[in-house]
Design a protein around this motif. Structure first.
Motif: not given
Length: 250
Positions: A20-29, A225-232
């Motif tokens: 899930r973390a990897q997918h969230a990172a991918a969604r944030s580029g 996941e939201q945190a990662i998408e926002m830069g974590s």
């Protein structure tokens, strides 16, 4: 048998969290390796932690000094321990002496604890210790009013000052970024994440460093996941991996 099942369950949960973390990172580029998952193991027995270790994970976090001092010697030395709880100055020496493989303290929230850690690292002859500056992004008194912008400006000034102190005044510490726990009840909102990201920009400007050199530790089990998408770049995940906390009964 119960402990074996718990260890296997935690290992399976870890694999899900990492995916899930990897997918969230991918969604944030971003690349999957741009995000570190700290498996927060407070109150969990060594056998269950070992199950997650055996699944290939090496980064674990603890909130309490004595619990970490007790656990660390019973587990492999290549674990990278993160201390993520409130650290009192009078416990800094015990923590650093008792956990040689302590990789990072994520909760440096004032100059006093920074100075104490700096002195203890020097006294013990340890290599420089990575630290994160903890930022209070709750803004309880104004987060839901028209004064949020003013609050964030004041917050930026505070974290820049402390980050400068760590980087320029503590030669035995390595300023590595910023951390927030979110709201006072440990929940988080997008505003908390935005506030920390804003601090990152101001700190990097103040220190003259690129944002890539300033980690953001934000996001826990409910919102990583939201945190990662926002830069974590560093999420602290406990119950989603290990299950509910097991506190002693009175």
């Amino acid at each position: 048998m119960a402990s074996v099942a718990a260890a296997e369950g935690a290992a399976a949960a870890l694999r899900s969290v990492l995916s899930r973390a990897q997918h969230a990172a991918a969604r944030s580029g971003r690349a999957p390796e741009s995000v570190r998952v700290v498996a927060v193991s407070k109150t969990k027995p060594v056998g269950v932690i070992r199950g997650v270790y055996d699944a290939g994970h090496r980064c674990f976090g603890e909130n309490y000094v004595q619990e970490l001092i007790d656990k660390a010697p019973q587990l492999p030395e290549d674990i990278e321990w993160h201390f993520i709880g409130n650290l009192q100055s009078n416990k800094a020496r015990a923590l650093l002496a008792g956990v040689p493989n302590l990789d990072m303290v994520e909760s440096v929230d004032d100059q006093k604890i920074a100075n104490r850690l700096d002195r203890v690292v020097a006294d013990l002859g340890r290599k420089p210790l990575k630290v994160l500056v903890q930022v209070n992004t709750s803004g309880e008194e104004c987060a839901y009013s028209n004064f949020l912008l003013k609050y964030c400006c004041e917050l930026d000034l505070g974290c820049v000052e402390l980050a400068k102190h760590v980087k320029l005044g503590c030669p035995n510490l390595v300023f590595s970024g910023l951390m927030t726990i979110g709201m006072l009840d440990y929940s988080s909102t997008p505003e908390n994440f935005m506030a920390l990201a804003n601090c990152q920009k101001e700190v990097c400007k103040g220190l003259g460093i690129p944002e890539e050199q300033c980690e953001l530790s934000m996001g826990m089990s409910a919102d990583f996941e939201q945190a990662i998408e926002m830069g974590s770049t560093n999420v602290r995940v406990g119950s989603t991996i290990f299950g509910a906390r097991e506190y002693p009964k009175n």
